[in-house]
Design a protein around this motif. Structure first.
Motif, PDB file in Angstrom:
ATOM      1  N   TRP A 233       0.740  -1.174   0.051  1.00 51.51           N
ATOM      2  CA  TRP A 233       0.039   0.169  -0.183  1.00 51.51           C
ATOM      3  C   TRP A 233       0.807   1.223   0.160  1.00 51.51           C
ATOM      4  O   TRP A 233       1.970   1.092   0.331  1.00 51.51           O
ATOM      5  N   ILE A 234       0.482   2.258  -0.440  1.00 52.60           N
ATOM      6  CA  ILE A 234       0.970   3.791  -0.141  1.00 52.60           C
ATOM      7  C   ILE A 234      -0.079   4.582   0.376  1.00 52.60           C
ATOM      8  O   ILE A 234      -1.278   4.370   0.289  1.00 52.60           O
ATOM      9  N   GLU A 235       0.414   5.556   1.003  1.00 53.79           N
ATOM     10  CA  GLU A 235      -0.524   6.620   1.849  1.00 53.79           C
ATOM     11  C   GLU A 235       0.083   8.009   1.192  1.00 53.79           C
ATOM     12  O   GLU A 235       1.469   8.433   1.389  1.00 53.79           O
ATOM     13  N   LEU A 236      -0.899   8.628   0.486  1.00 53.06           N
ATOM     14  CA  LEU A 236      -0.611  10.070   0.381  1.00 53.06           C
ATOM     15  C   LEU A 236      -0.954  11.090   1.196  1.00 53.06           C
ATOM     16  O   LEU A 236      -2.341  11.177   1.731  1.00 53.06           O
ATOM     17  N   HIS A 237      -0.157  11.897   1.837  1.00 54.87           N
ATOM     18  CA  HIS A 237      -0.449  12.904   2.813  1.00 54.87           C
ATOM     19  C   HIS A 237       0.528  13.941   3.053  1.00 54.87           C
ATOM     20  O   HIS A 237       1.174  14.386   1.849  1.00 54.87           O
ATOM     21  N   GLY A 238       0.651  14.808   3.991  1.00 54.50           N
ATOM     22  CA  GLY A 238       1.642  16.228   3.784  1.00 54.50           C
ATOM     23  C   GLY A 238       1.179  16.897   2.640  1.00 54.50           C
ATOM     24  O   GLY A 238       2.095  17.428   1.922  1.00 54.50           O
ATOM     25  N   LEU A 239       0.056  17.320   2.282  1.00 51.36           N
ATOM     26  CA  LEU A 239      -0.236  18.069   1.480  1.00 51.36           C
ATOM     27  C   LEU A 239      -0.130  19.598   1.759  1.00 51.36           C
ATOM     28  O   LEU A 239      -0.865  20.083   2.479  1.00 51.36           O
ATOM     29  N   ILE A 240       0.859  20.187   0.987  1.00 53.56           N
ATOM     30  CA  ILE A 240       1.171  21.442   1.103  1.00 53.56           C
ATOM     31  C   ILE A 240       0.508  22.551   0.154  1.00 53.56           C
ATOM     32  O   ILE A 240       1.015  22.263  -0.928  1.00 53.56           O
ATOM     33  N   LYS A 241      -0.279  23.146   0.599  1.00 49.26           N
ATOM     34  CA  LYS A 241      -1.158  23.910  -0.414  1.00 49.26           C
ATOM     35  C   LYS A 241      -0.359  25.217  -0.665  1.00 49.26           C
ATOM     36  O   LYS A 241       0.194  25.852   0.027  1.00 49.26           O
TER      37      LYS A 241
END
Length: 282
Positions: A233-241
């Motif tokens: 699996w992978i997790e996408l996170h740390g979304l810097i707008k």
């Protein structure tokens, strides 16, 4: 492998069905009603090509369990599908076993237009800790449905994963078995100036590694080669707008390119890549 397709009503009664070896078709000559489900059954876990509606592309997926059920979408859930999907009074469904060369070739391992919230059998599967207003057109599944049109939002084909302005939003894509990945591609939603964008995102792999990827204001594919690794699996996170007026960054599509790991999907079954000679009848 024995394959079965069924249409069942809200009470679980079978309205139509078909069973075959390695491949089967079902033509259902009725309009769908709310509460009905499309069922795919396999005699054992494995890779199959699934086509449950003529308006949605057939896709190579991995059946981790032997039964998968898709509730025929009505109401708000219909908005994330083509208006032609699941409509009318004649429907053609099919499922077939994947050939060894189809399983072996490098492809986008994250593609699954048949995913939904309830799915725990058919992989890949996407889930998120937040979805904008709980609306189907902003659900996690939209990030892996294969729809890349991204210059509008809120209706098909402009489906996307919306984060409800939450900077802690995270999206997980599960593969259901070990896979070897070597590239990640992002398609940001690009309905500018309504939309914003992320200047950086992070991806954590099930192996424990985390990588950061810089992004730009663009609706084009933004691809990144990564060191090949075997993950589940992978997790996408740390979304810097980005610092702009719009509060609405969103993800239209994520592609995760790579290959299946030989023999890892179904231990003890010699029908995967690199195993014993692959028989014509599975």
């Amino acid at each position: 492998m024995e394959l079965t397709l069924k249409i069942v009503d809200a009470d679980g009664s079978v309205l139509a069905g078909a069973t075959g070896q390695d491949e089967t078709f079902l033509v259902y000559r009725q309009s769908y009603r709310e509460g009905e489900q499309v069922i795919v059954e396999v005699s054992r876990p494995g890779h199959v090509f699934v086509a449950l509606d003529s308006a949605i592309q057939p896709s190579l997926v991995y059946m981790k369990q032997c039964s998968y059920a898709l509730a025929v979408p009505f109401g708000d859930k219909r908005k994330s599908y083509s208006p032609n999907a699941f409509s009318g009074d004649i429907h053609r469904l099919s499922v077939r076993c994947a050939r060894p060369e189809e399983i072996a070739h490098r492809r986008n391992l994250a593609l699954n237009p048949w995913d939904d919230h309830a799915n725990r059998a058919l992989f890949p599967h996407a889930r998120a800790n937040v979805e904008t207003r709980g609306e189907a057109v902003f659900a996690a599944r939209n990030a892996i449905d294969g729809e890349k049109a991204n210059d509008d939002h809120g209706f098909w084909p402009y489906t996307s994963w919306g984060i409800n302005r939450d900077p802690q939003a995270a999206l997980t894509v599960e593969f259901g078995r070990p896979v070897r990945v070597d590239e990640i591609v992002f398609y940001l939603r690009a309905d500018f100036p309504h939309d914003s964008w992320w200047e950086e995102v992070s991806v954590t792999f099930s192996s424990g590694k985390t990588s950061r990827f810089p992004l730009v204001k663009s609706g084009a594919a933004q691809g990144f080669s990564i060191e090949p690794c075997v993950i589940e699996w992978i997790e996408l996170h740390g979304l810097i707008k980005a610092e702009d007026i719009s509060p609405f960054p969103a993800l239209t599509q994520i592609e995760i390119w790579g290959t299946d790991v030989a023999g890892a999907a179904t231990p003890g079954v010699e029908n995967e890549v690199g195993g014993a000679p692959f028989p014509l009848t599975l």
